[in-house]
Design a protein around this motif. Structure first.
Motif, mmCIF file in Angstrom:
data_model
loop_
_atom_site.group_PDB
_atom_site.id
_atom_site.type_symbol
_atom_site.label_atom_id
_atom_site.label_comp_id
_atom_site.label_asym_id
_atom_site.label_seq_id
_atom_site.Cartn_x
_atom_site.Cartn_y
_atom_site.Cartn_z
ATOM 1 N N ILE A 167 -31.602 1.957 -73.808
ATOM 2 C CA ILE A 167 -30.225 1.807 -73.821
ATOM 3 C C ILE A 167 -29.463 1.469 -75.202
ATOM 4 O O ILE A 167 -28.041 2.515 -74.906
ATOM 5 C CB ILE A 167 -29.695 0.683 -72.264
ATOM 6 C CG1 ILE A 167 -30.331 0.458 -71.064
ATOM 7 C CG2 ILE A 167 -28.371 0.399 -72.503
ATOM 8 C CD1 ILE A 167 -29.857 1.923 -70.289
ATOM 9 N N TYR B 142 -26.490 7.362 -80.056
ATOM 10 C CA TYR B 142 -26.368 8.673 -78.960
ATOM 11 C C TYR B 142 -25.419 9.498 -78.807
ATOM 12 O O TYR B 142 -24.088 10.279 -78.900
ATOM 13 C CB TYR B 142 -27.754 8.982 -78.873
ATOM 14 C CG TYR B 142 -29.107 9.627 -79.676
ATOM 15 C CD1 TYR B 142 -28.889 10.830 -80.312
ATOM 16 C CD2 TYR B 142 -30.140 8.787 -79.752
ATOM 17 C CE1 TYR B 142 -29.868 11.356 -81.211
ATOM 18 C CE2 TYR B 142 -31.078 8.950 -80.478
ATOM 19 C CZ TYR B 142 -31.008 10.069 -81.396
ATOM 20 O OH TYR B 142 -32.063 10.582 -82.018
ATOM 21 N N ALA C 178 -32.556 9.621 -76.632
ATOM 22 C CA ALA C 178 -32.665 8.047 -76.681
ATOM 23 C C ALA C 178 -34.199 8.075 -76.338
ATOM 24 O O ALA C 178 -34.707 6.813 -76.772
ATOM 25 C CB ALA C 178 -31.493 7.704 -75.860
ATOM 26 N N THR D 71 -29.589 11.760 -74.361
ATOM 27 C CA THR D 71 -30.798 11.293 -72.669
ATOM 28 C C THR D 71 -31.918 11.818 -73.409
ATOM 29 O O THR D 71 -32.403 10.590 -74.136
ATOM 30 C CB THR D 71 -30.122 11.432 -71.423
ATOM 31 O OG1 THR D 71 -29.008 10.999 -71.170
ATOM 32 C CG2 THR D 71 -30.824 10.857 -70.383
ATOM 33 N N HIS E 267 -30.882 2.404 -77.069
ATOM 34 C CA HIS E 267 -30.838 4.333 -78.269
ATOM 35 C C HIS E 267 -29.217 4.687 -77.745
ATOM 36 O O HIS E 267 -28.950 6.317 -78.309
ATOM 37 C CB HIS E 267 -31.800 4.892 -78.213
ATOM 38 C CG HIS E 267 -33.037 3.879 -79.209
ATOM 39 N ND1 HIS E 267 -34.132 3.463 -78.694
ATOM 40 C CD2 HIS E 267 -32.775 3.368 -80.568
ATOM 41 C CE1 HIS E 267 -34.460 2.722 -79.797
ATOM 42 N NE2 HIS E 267 -33.717 2.533 -80.844
ATOM 43 N N LEU E 268 -29.501 5.092 -76.130
ATOM 44 C CA LEU E 268 -28.335 5.585 -75.872
ATOM 45 C C LEU E 268 -27.303 5.477 -76.043
ATOM 46 O O LEU E 268 -26.584 6.311 -76.333
ATOM 47 C CB LEU E 268 -28.716 5.379 -74.135
ATOM 48 C CG LEU E 268 -28.110 6.897 -73.231
ATOM 49 C CD1 LEU E 268 -29.077 7.619 -73.481
ATOM 50 C CD2 LEU E 268 -27.911 6.179 -71.972
ATOM 51 N N LYS E 269 -26.325 3.976 -76.720
ATOM 52 C CA LYS E 269 -25.791 4.113 -76.908
ATOM 53 C C LYS E 269 -25.491 4.543 -78.313
ATOM 54 O O LYS E 269 -24.805 5.006 -78.357
ATOM 55 C CB LYS E 269 -25.263 2.711 -76.791
ATOM 56 C CG LYS E 269 -25.206 1.598 -75.982
ATOM 57 C CD LYS E 269 -24.903 0.222 -75.955
ATOM 58 C CE LYS E 269 -24.704 -0.571 -74.983
ATOM 59 N NZ LYS E 269 -24.857 -1.780 -75.093
ATOM 60 N N LYS F 137 -22.154 6.243 -66.799
ATOM 61 C CA LYS F 137 -21.357 6.411 -68.641
ATOM 62 C C LYS F 137 -19.930 7.111 -68.128
ATOM 63 O O LYS F 137 -20.849 8.493 -67.437
ATOM 64 C CB LYS F 137 -22.258 7.131 -69.265
ATOM 65 C CG LYS F 137 -21.935 7.823 -70.703
ATOM 66 C CD LYS F 137 -21.799 6.076 -71.624
ATOM 67 C CE LYS F 137 -20.923 6.731 -73.148
ATOM 68 N NZ LYS F 137 -19.798 6.685 -72.515
ATOM 69 N N TYR G 268 -22.670 2.239 -69.454
ATOM 70 C CA TYR G 268 -24.189 1.050 -69.852
ATOM 71 C C TYR G 268 -24.714 0.262 -68.487
ATOM 72 O O TYR G 268 -25.357 -0.385 -68.099
ATOM 73 C CB TYR G 268 -24.205 0.696 -70.720
ATOM 74 C CG TYR G 268 -24.248 2.254 -71.667
ATOM 75 C CD1 TYR G 268 -24.921 2.919 -71.610
ATOM 76 C CD2 TYR G 268 -23.041 1.555 -72.927
ATOM 77 C CE1 TYR G 268 -24.780 3.608 -73.419
ATOM 78 C CE2 TYR G 268 -22.573 2.128 -73.815
ATOM 79 C CZ TYR G 268 -23.065 4.121 -73.865
ATOM 80 O OH TYR G 268 -23.073 4.690 -74.562
#
Length: 243
Positions: free
Chosen positions: A166, A172, A81, A78, A168-170, A61, A28
């Motif tokens: 970021i 998912y 997110a 992606t 939300h990316l974490k 990532k 990240y």
């Protein structure tokens, strides 16, 4: 979370890729810029955006937990997110135009470019480039483009958008690492643009045909129902969905 902010660069994906070749960087790590001189999209297309008006960044990532045939999972998480982030800001009518363009009210507001690194026949890491049209209000010769400001009437702050995305990316990627593939795929398919609607497509030879988007395969191919209920798969190089 490490965020590297640049006034301008040729491409945030390229910058982050070069950085990862020089030093060990953590998950990240983000490279954000005000302007890209050589912004890129899918299939070698160019991504054009006004300086200082849009959110342009790339995220690093580590993805060695994925198998080769699971590469499309990165696109799905992606896209999800981004959608979850934009929904939290009350951006309406969000959908995913396969494989990972994000639309609002049928207008493109976000593009994604994912570049994976492979070492000894295994996934190593992924650089996820994201460009969101945020405060830009004029798109010359781009009738299908829009921005968050045009759609909502509000001016957005980049830092707030970026931090939330970021997060939300974490979330998912945590689902992905826990191998919740089916849940991710089902949620992704629920947002597919023109799913189960009569649509027009163009194949790689330029021929146009009609069909209904049904789903995506495990490897990310688009599954389209043609005449006589024939279900056919297409990869990104074989088909274009026309509006």
């Amino acid at each position: 979370m490490r965020i590297i902010k640049l006034n301008a660069t040729n491409s945030t994906n390229t910058y982050l890729k070069q950085l990862s070749g020089k030093e060990v960087i953590s998950d990240y790590t983000v490279v954000q810029t005000q302007f890209q001189t050589q912004g890129r999209g899918q299939m070698g297309t160019k991504w054009s955006a006004n300086s200082g008006e849009n959110l342009m960044f790339s995220v690093f990532k580590e993805v060695s937990f994925l198998k080769f045939d699971q590469h499309f999972c990165i696109s799905m998480v992606t896209a999800l997110a981004i959608i979850k982030t934009l929904k939290s800001f009350n951006v309406p009518k969000l959908s995913v135009k396969w494989p990972n363009d994000i639309l609002s009210e049928d207008k493109k507001i976000c593009g994604v470019l994912i570049e994976n690194s492979i070492k000894q026949n295994k996934f190593k890491d992924s650089i996820i480039g994201v460009g969101i049209n945020v405060n830009q209000t004029h798109f010359e010769n781009l009738p299908k483009a829009s921005s968050l400001r045009i759609i909502t009437g509000r001016t957005f702050h980049f830092d707030e958008l970026l931090i939330r995305l970021i997060e939300h990316l974490k979330q998912y990627f945590s689902l992905l690492e826990a191998q919740n593939f089916e849940a991710i795929k089902n949620e992704y398919e629920s947002y597919l643009f023109r799913k189960n609607k009569p649509s027009t497509f163009k194949d790689k030879t330029g021929n146009m045909f009609s069909g209904f988007i049904q789903s995506v395969s495990e490897t990310g191919n688009l599954q389209v129902r043609l005449e006589d209920a024939i279900l056919k798969e297409y990869d990104l190089k074989e088909i274009t969905l026309l509006y």
